[in-house]
Scaffold this motif. Structure first.
Motif, PDB file in Angstrom:
ATOM      1  N   ALA A 276       8.009  -5.960   1.739  1.00 57.22           N
ATOM      2  CA  ALA A 276       7.190  -5.971   1.117  1.00 57.22           C
ATOM      3  C   ALA A 276       7.192  -7.533   0.445  1.00 57.22           C
ATOM      4  N   LEU A 277       8.536  -8.204   0.785  1.00 55.61           N
ATOM      5  CA  LEU A 277       8.829  -9.617   0.270  1.00 55.61           C
ATOM      6  C   LEU A 277       8.485 -10.494   1.730  1.00 55.61           C
ATOM      7  N   VAL A 278       8.885  -9.358   2.480  1.00 54.97           N
ATOM      8  CA  VAL A 278       8.384 -10.209   4.151  1.00 54.97           C
ATOM      9  C   VAL A 278       6.905  -9.808   4.313  1.00 54.97           C
ATOM     10  N   ALA A 279       6.069  -9.514   3.519  1.00 51.87           N
ATOM     11  CA  ALA A 279       4.610  -9.569   3.913  1.00 51.87           C
ATOM     12  C   ALA A 279       4.192 -10.715   3.329  1.00 51.87           C
ATOM     13  N   MET A 280       5.219 -11.055   1.646  1.00 50.12           N
ATOM     14  CA  MET A 280       4.594 -11.971   0.706  1.00 50.12           C
ATOM     15  C   MET A 280       4.905 -13.153   1.359  1.00 50.12           C
ATOM     16  N   ALA A 281       6.396 -13.220   2.210  1.00 53.21           N
ATOM     17  CA  ALA A 281       6.698 -14.453   2.933  1.00 53.21           C
ATOM     18  C   ALA A 281       5.384 -15.382   3.480  1.00 53.21           C
ATOM     19  N   GLN A 282       5.382 -14.070   4.033  1.00 53.51           N
ATOM     20  CA  GLN A 282       3.666 -14.458   5.802  1.00 53.51           C
ATOM     21  C   GLN A 282       2.627 -15.121   5.249  1.00 53.51           C
ATOM     22  N   LYS A 283       2.668 -14.589   3.908  1.00 53.96           N
ATOM     23  CA  LYS A 283       1.170 -14.912   2.879  1.00 53.96           C
ATOM     24  C   LYS A 283       1.570 -16.181   2.190  1.00 53.96           C
ATOM     25  N   ASN A 284       2.949 -16.998   2.169  1.00 50.74           N
ATOM     26  CA  ASN A 284       3.358 -17.898   1.465  1.00 50.74           C
ATOM     27  C   ASN A 284       2.841 -17.637  -0.006  1.00 50.74           C
ATOM     28  N   MET A 285       3.649 -16.192  -0.484  1.00 49.86           N
ATOM     29  CA  MET A 285       3.616 -16.036  -1.836  1.00 49.86           C
ATOM     30  C   MET A 285       4.851 -16.485  -2.248  1.00 49.86           C
TER      31      MET A 285
ATOM     32  N   THR B 291       6.167  -7.083  -8.548  1.00 51.36           N
ATOM     33  CA  THR B 291       5.744  -5.684  -8.596  1.00 51.36           C
ATOM     34  C   THR B 291       4.399  -5.754  -9.632  1.00 51.36           C
ATOM     35  N   ALA B 292       3.551  -7.721  -9.844  1.00 49.78           N
ATOM     36  CA  ALA B 292       2.093  -7.974  -9.916  1.00 49.78           C
ATOM     37  C   ALA B 292       1.217  -7.520  -8.694  1.00 49.78           C
ATOM     38  N   HIS B 293       1.579  -7.849  -7.799  1.00 51.31           N
ATOM     39  CA  HIS B 293       1.028  -7.213  -6.943  1.00 51.31           C
ATOM     40  C   HIS B 293       1.366  -6.243  -6.153  1.00 51.31           C
ATOM     41  N   ARG B 294       2.134  -5.152  -6.965  1.00 47.08           N
ATOM     42  CA  ARG B 294       2.484  -3.848  -6.311  1.00 47.08           C
ATOM     43  C   ARG B 294       1.504  -2.830  -5.562  1.00 47.08           C
ATOM     44  N   GLU B 295       0.504  -3.380  -6.299  1.00 49.14           N
ATOM     45  CA  GLU B 295      -0.894  -2.560  -6.119  1.00 49.14           C
ATOM     46  C   GLU B 295      -2.139  -2.870  -4.830  1.00 49.14           C
ATOM     47  N   ASP B 296      -1.626  -3.552  -4.322  1.00 46.51           N
ATOM     48  CA  ASP B 296      -2.365  -5.140  -3.283  1.00 46.51           C
ATOM     49  C   ASP B 296      -1.321  -5.555  -2.783  1.00 46.51           C
ATOM     50  N   LEU B 297      -0.697  -4.947  -1.234  1.00 46.40           N
ATOM     51  CA  LEU B 297       0.519  -6.298  -1.534  1.00 46.40           C
ATOM     52  C   LEU B 297      -0.237  -5.589  -0.021  1.00 46.40           C
ATOM     53  N   PRO B 298       0.062  -7.401   0.803  1.00 45.76           N
ATOM     54  CA  PRO B 298      -0.066  -7.408   2.489  1.00 45.76           C
ATOM     55  C   PRO B 298       0.698  -6.885   3.641  1.00 45.76           C
ATOM     56  N   ILE B 299       0.278  -6.933   4.414  1.00 49.51           N
ATOM     57  CA  ILE B 299       1.042  -5.903   5.185  1.00 49.51           C
ATOM     58  C   ILE B 299       2.307  -6.262   6.263  1.00 49.51           C
ATOM     59  N   PRO B 300       3.303  -6.271   6.229  1.00 44.75           N
ATOM     60  CA  PRO B 300       4.405  -7.044   6.886  1.00 44.75           C
ATOM     61  C   PRO B 300       4.142  -7.068   8.481  1.00 44.75           C
ATOM     62  N   HIS B 301       3.949  -9.150   9.249  1.00 45.04           N
ATOM     63  CA  HIS B 301       3.565  -8.749  10.772  1.00 45.04           C
ATOM     64  C   HIS B 301       5.163  -8.148  11.618  1.00 45.04           C
ATOM     65  N   LEU B 302       5.217  -7.221  12.111  1.00 44.70           N
ATOM     66  CA  LEU B 302       6.660  -7.294  12.569  1.00 44.70           C
ATOM     67  C   LEU B 302       6.772  -7.263  14.407  1.00 44.70           C
ATOM     68  N   PRO B 303       5.941  -7.890  15.556  1.00 45.18           N
ATOM     69  CA  PRO B 303       5.357  -7.531  16.571  1.00 45.18           C
ATOM     70  C   PRO B 303       6.717  -7.301  16.979  1.00 45.18           C
ATOM     71  N   GLY B 304       7.004  -6.448  18.248  1.00 42.88           N
ATOM     72  CA  GLY B 304       7.645  -5.730  19.053  1.00 42.88           C
ATOM     73  C   GLY B 304       9.012  -5.504  17.914  1.00 42.88           C
ATOM     74  N   LEU B 305       8.823  -4.663  17.170  1.00 40.60           N
ATOM     75  CA  LEU B 305       9.708  -3.724  16.353  1.00 40.60           C
ATOM     76  C   LEU B 305       9.932  -2.573  17.167  1.00 40.60           C
ATOM     77  N   GLU B 306       9.256  -1.159  17.707  1.00 40.70           N
ATOM     78  CA  GLU B 306       9.478  -0.871  17.937  1.00 40.70           C
ATOM     79  C   GLU B 306      10.528  -1.146  19.770  1.00 40.70           C
TER      80      GLU B 306
END
Length: 632
Positions: A110-119, A127-142
């Motif tokens: 969740a923190l990774v997704a926030m960092a990718q959105k410059n939050m 905690t304040a954004h736990r209901e509307d968290l962005p989705i982390p972008h992890l290309p090549g995870l598999e």
């Protein structure tokens, strides 16, 4: 049978030692309460994107946790700068920890997704954004290589002898545990024509072990016997057990299913813990005087992931101990357990399971059979019995110590990862000097990146070493500890069986009946003499009464003599079985050398790799600017 330990009593023996869960591998107590906020529960109950679960599962969790190094690999594909990655790790993972839970991994993503959105990267913002968290972008995870180390098989020592895998027929017989049953060409062709990978379907009647009455071999070639035994150790099966993807049941009554795979049979079945329990109960009745492995214990209520992981390893050791035993591995029930594709509870309804002990099917025996048993057997058993308690404690101590060593190595790997991340972030921070055109500072920052890369490689090597230590030594030490515990329980069952000696009771009853019979015959003779002389009060019918009583006692004596003969033969079979079991126990010690060879080879390989890594780094650090005048 009197003196036989029940399966429920034997379940917890291999788990009687402390779990040795070490939170701080360095020996100091980690202060509690430093972080009052439990990060693992911040996102609990939220419908998180699937990538959260996928990332955690790909990182190969053990006991419900993944290593910091595995987490760092996930963060490495996020595209975030090193300083941001270092900040996220410092927020989530305390400096004294080398593993994190699934909840903490979710917070990290969740923190990774926030960092990718410059939050802003703070727990309060999360905690304040736990209901509307962005989705982390992890290309090549598999595509990430988490460098899983396959568990080395200490029983697969290299040899010029071919590895032959003999299929086991449900109706096969075993007389000598150390000799192969020869399968005829006709039988082999029949087996190959049957479906399910060449193995017959479950029988309609699952009888007790069809063990034929053994005979004394006419001649024994010691060299051939040694080769046969060595070949047997090469041909042992390997059983792998893993968790089934989904639990079954409803709400609080859900149970875990296990995937049981047989390497030699190439079969895969689904089993519940209760299936293992039931099988051991039946085996305990069939083989009361064999070395029976122990099961991990039951647990009331909801089991946590750490307990389930320990149980999984315990079940794996249990099944591999069964298939390594020269008699138990060929029992029809064990074969069906590994090969029957349907649910075992349904299969049990369609077969009749016999619980007769193995001795019943081996009577009568040859008179020459007793000659196989060494005269020193009782002395050998007593010698083993005296040594086992201390040996078990030493093995438990070694497991404890090596477990701590493994966790310290894992903690060192995590610390090197943190150091590498901080050094990478420092390289970005100090890439530009306050003096324009300063070549040396730029060269120094470039060197930071190279040093960081080598230190990160050190982290990888140490984590491999920790994983290898656990799989090649800790689990194998536990295997041998379990063997010692099972042998100790076998000798305890033998001692308890002697308390109610049926043969001695029969001898006393026969002696008593023979005394009664002698008295009755004397009385009958006196009565017959009195009747023949026409004595007063003589009753000719009294002789008939005595005859009936004499016939009854004579039948009882004959019956007891037959039962005594059976008991004596069972005693011989018991002694022979104990001799074969301590032979198996003794020969299993040969596997210890292979275990240590594998361990030492792994340590040498890791040490050489570490040396090569530091040696490759040496010219890099020697090329760094170190002249004071160069920093004017």
């Amino acid at each position: 049978m009197n003196g036989v330990q029940t399966a429920s009593e034997a379940m917890t023996a291999s788990f009687s030692a402390p779990p040795f869960e070490v939170s701080d591998p360095w020996g100091a107590t980690t202060p509690r309460g430093l972080n009052p906020l439990d990060l693992s529960t911040i996102l609990s109950g939220l419908p998180l994107p699937e990538i959260y679960t996928t990332a955690f599962d790909l990182a190969q969790p053990v006991g419900g946790k993944i290593t910091v190094l595995a987490l760092n690999k996930i963060l490495g594909v996020s595209g975030l700068p090193p300083a941001t990655v270092d900040k996220i790790l410092n927020i989530v993972v305390a400096p004294t920890r080398s593993r994190i839970t699934k909840g903490e991994c979710s917070v990290t993503l969740a923190l990774v997704a926030m960092a990718q959105k410059n939050m802003d990267l703070t727990i309060e913002n999360l905690t304040a954004h736990r209901e509307d968290l962005p989705i982390p972008h992890l290309p090549g995870l598999e595509l990430i290589d988490f460098e899983s180390v396959n568990e080395p098989d200490i029983y697969s020592a290299s040899s010029s002898l071919p590895r032959v895998h003999h299929p086991v027929h449900v109706g096969s017989s075993v007389s000598d545990p150390w000799r192969y049953s020869t399968i005829s060409t006709t039988t082999a062709s029949k087996l190959s024509s049957i479906g399910n990978g060449g193995y017959p379907p479950a029988p309609s009647f699952l009888a007790s072990p069809p063990i034929s009455s053994p005979e004394v071999p006419q001649s024994v070639d010691p060299e051939a016997t040694r080769k046969e035994m060595y070949q047997w150790f090469l041909n042992v099966d390997t059983i792998g057990i893993s968790f089934a993807p989904e639990k079954e049941g409803v709400f609080l009554f859900k149970h875990t299913n296990y995937i049981v795979e047989s390497k030699n049979r190439q079969t895969t079945v689904i089993r519940r813990y209760s299936d293992f329990w039931w099988m051991l109960e039946v085996l305990a009745k069939r083989f009361p005087f064999r070395i029976l492995p122990n099961l991990p214990p039951k647990r009331l209520g909801v089991a946590d992931e750490v307990f389930l992981e320990r149980r999984l390893r315990g079940l794996t050791r249990f099944m591999n101990a069964l298939v390594r035993h020269p008699v138990l591995r060929n029992d029809p029930l064990v074969v069906s357990f590994l090969t029957e594709p349907v649910e075992l509870a349904l299969w049990r309804k369609n077969v009749v399971i016999s619980t007769e002990d193995e001795f019943t099917t081996r009577l009568p025996i040859s008179d020459a059979f007793a000659k196989q048993i060494p005269g020193t057997l009782d002395l050998e058993l007593e010698s083993i019995k005296r040594r086992l308690p201390a040996s078990i404690e030493y093995y438990r101590s070694m497991v404890h110590v090596l477990d701590r060593i493994q966790k310290r190595t894992e903690a060192s790997a995590a610390d090197y990862t943190r150091f590498s991340l901080a050094l990478n972030a420092l390289a970005d921070c100090e890439r530009k000097c306050h003096i324009e055109d300063c070549y040396n500072c730029a060269q120094l920052a470039q060197g930071y990146g190279k040093i960081s890369s080598h230190i990160n490689q050190t982290s990888h090597l140490l984590e491999d070493q920790a994983r290898t230590t656990h799989r090649a030594m800790v689990e194998n030490l536990k295997r041998h500890r379990d063997l010692l515990v099972s042998t100790q329980e076998l000798l305890q069952r033998r001692d308890r069986s002697r308390e109610g000696n049926a043969a001695e009771m029969l001898k006393k009853r026969i002696a008593s009946n023979e005394a009664k019979l002698k008295t009755l015959r004397n009385s009958a003779a006196s009565a017959a003499g009195a009747s023949g002389n026409g004595a007063a009060g003589g009753d000719s019918s009294s002789a008939g009464v005595y005859d009936a009583q004499i016939e009854k006692i004579t039948n009882n004596i004959n019956s007891d003599h037959e039962e005594l003969r059976v008991q004596n033969q069972r005693a011989i079979l018991l002694q022979h079985t104990l001799w074969m079991e301590i032979t198996y126990y003794h020969k299993s010690h040969a596997q210890i050398a292979s275990m240590y060879q594998t361990f030492v080879h792994g340590q040498m390989k890791t040490s050489q790799s570490l040396f090569d890594n530091w040696k490759a780094l040496s010219p890099v650090v020697h090329d760094l600017p170190m002249e004071v005048n160069g920093f004017n």
